[in-house]
Design an enzyme around this catalytic site. Structure first.
Site, PDB file in Angstrom:
ATOM      1  CG  ASP A 104      32.513 -21.769 -88.669  1.00 30.59           C
ATOM      2  OD1 ASP A 104      32.387 -20.532 -88.770  1.00 30.59           O
ATOM      3  OD2 ASP A 104      32.452 -22.368 -87.578  1.00 30.59           O
ATOM      4  CE  LYS A 121      35.573 -15.970 -82.696  1.00 27.03           C
ATOM      5  NZ  LYS A 121      34.210 -16.450 -83.006  1.00 27.03           N
ATOM      6  CD1 TRP A 176      34.129 -23.645 -80.930  1.00 24.98           C
ATOM      7  CD2 TRP A 176      32.331 -23.557 -82.277  1.00 24.98           C
ATOM      8  NE1 TRP A 176      33.248 -22.738 -80.389  1.00 24.98           N
ATOM      9  CE2 TRP A 176      32.130 -22.652 -81.197  1.00 24.98           C
ATOM     10  CE3 TRP A 176      31.340 -23.659 -83.245  1.00 24.98           C
ATOM     11  CZ2 TRP A 176      30.989 -21.877 -81.079  1.00 24.98           C
ATOM     12  CZ3 TRP A 176      30.204 -22.885 -83.129  1.00 24.98           C
ATOM     13  CH2 TRP A 176      30.035 -21.998 -82.049  1.00 24.98           C
TER      14      TRP A 176
END
Length: 392
Positions: free
Chosen positions: A209, A244, A128
């Site tokens: 993460d 999300k 990311w």
């Protein structure tokens, strides 16, 4: 003061949003920004979220400060979803609410800097785009290594093993818990076991993460690697995002958890996380975390949320299957998980796909597969073939 500042480059994904919005071609396809979209192309508010908001509207009687730790009931209710019921580390776990997963990463980075400023952060690439800047901004030394070969669309596991094997005791390893962003390529469980053994043998600290739990193979399956690692190591950090899997993108809902060696270290970690949060944002925003708390406090809302999340997961994997079936050269996409896949392409090719075909994806070749419809698969394949990304 400000005349000494230098202009920073514009965020490419924000520019992509504007370019897509300005394109008046009705057949355009948005594979850019990483948000879930339904069969109508919308990013809807989940039914469980609407129910929780209605409950809050009717019952919430104050907007007073929560404190730097945030909504601790929200933090507690997430624990069994993320960590299961393992007794191994249950008494060595501390957590605070953060503004999104990004806030969790930032406070985690500063906690590392406070506890062990000489620690290096090992980061597999591609990753990311905000990972490296977050750790660098906390004055940590980021060491990148190759994680995936995009040409072959597979993990370069020897590079992973070599990097972890040469790391020093106390160094931190950033790991995507599931649904890797940007590639969609996760380790196999056998590879996760080997990584876990290396973390233990080298006394490395995993920083996991976990931003897409439930959007890969389901809540339990997506948490399995994280739980396996935490059952084995003495110390770890976990950055969690509800943006999300609860569809709460703009509410910025996250949490940072720390696994410590003993109860005394847990108390020290808690006090330092709270102190760091205090000087970063003082108190986290309440509304999004309150929504998640209300959902998880209610068996009916929890059941509704789980059904909706399963529907989202099935839709994303259905899009993957449709695109993989449209071209044998894209068969790998059906084996990947999460919102993203990352094709091997030059920026010029991504620009040509936008200009010539109205297909919008990041310049890196990252595609948000939740942005398409199964019926788009043939159009996408034809465009990729026309621009030389596919041989046949």
């Amino acid at each position: 003061m400000f005349e000494e500042l230098k202009n920073r480059p514009a965020d490419s994904l924000l520019a992509l949003i504007k370019a897509f919005q300005a394109d008046d071609r009705p057949e355009k396809i948005d594979l850019g920004v990483g948000v879930y979209r339904d069969a109508m192309g919308r990013t809807p508010v989940m039914r469980a979220v609407k129910a929780a908001e209605q409950f809050l509207l009717e019952t919430q009687d104050s907007k007073k400060y929560l404190g730097p730790e945030g909504d601790l009931q929200f933090v507690r209710l997430l624990r069994p979803i993320i960590f299961g019921n393992s007794p191994t580390f249950a008494q060595r776990l501390a957590g605070i609410q953060t503004p999104g997963g990004s806030g969790a990463l930032r406070i985690g980075a500063e906690l590392i800097q406070t506890a062990n400023p000489s620690a290096k952060v090992l980061l597999g690439t591609p990753s990311w785009p905000n990972h490296a800047p977050i750790f660098a901004s906390a004055r940590l030394d980021v060491k990148e290594y190759a994680f995936v070969d995009l040409t072959l669309q597979q993990v370069t596991f020897e590079s992973v093993v070599d990097s972890l094997s040469s790391a020093g005791e106390g160094d931190v390893v950033l790991l995507h818990g599931c649904c890797h962003n940007p590639t969609g390529i996760d380790f196999t469980m056998e590879q996760w076991r080997e990584i876990t053994d290396l973390l233990v043998a080298r006394r490395l600290v995993p920083f996991i993460d976990l931003a897409y739990q439930g959007l890969g193979d389901g809540l339990e399956q997506d948490a399995a690697p994280t739980r396996m690692i935490l059952d084995a190591v003495e110390e770890a950090l976990i950055a969690y995002s509800c943006d999300k899997n609860f569809g709460l993108y703009r509410e910025r809902v996250g949490a940072l958890y720390v696994v410590a060696r003993n109860a005394d270290d847990v108390r020290k970690a808690e006090s330092n996380m709270a102190a760091l949060a205090r000087v970063n944002w003082s108190m986290p925003p309440d509304h999004g975390a309150a929504i998640v708390r209300c959902i998880l406090e209610s068996p009916e809302m929890t059941a509704m949320w789980r059904v909706e999340l399963e529907e989202m997961c099935e839709r994303v994997n259905g899009n993957r299957a449709a695109l993989a079936a449209a071209s044998p050269e894209l068969a790998f996409i059906s084996r990947q998980r999460g919102l993203f896949s990352n094709l091997s392409m030059r920026k010029e090719t991504a620009v040509a796909l936008r200009a010539n075909h109205g297909i919008y994806m990041a310049d890196s070749g990252r595609m948000n597969l939740a942005g398409m419809q199964p019926a788009d698969a043939g159009v996408i394949v034809a465009a990729l073939r026309a621009e030389g990304c596919l041989k046949s």
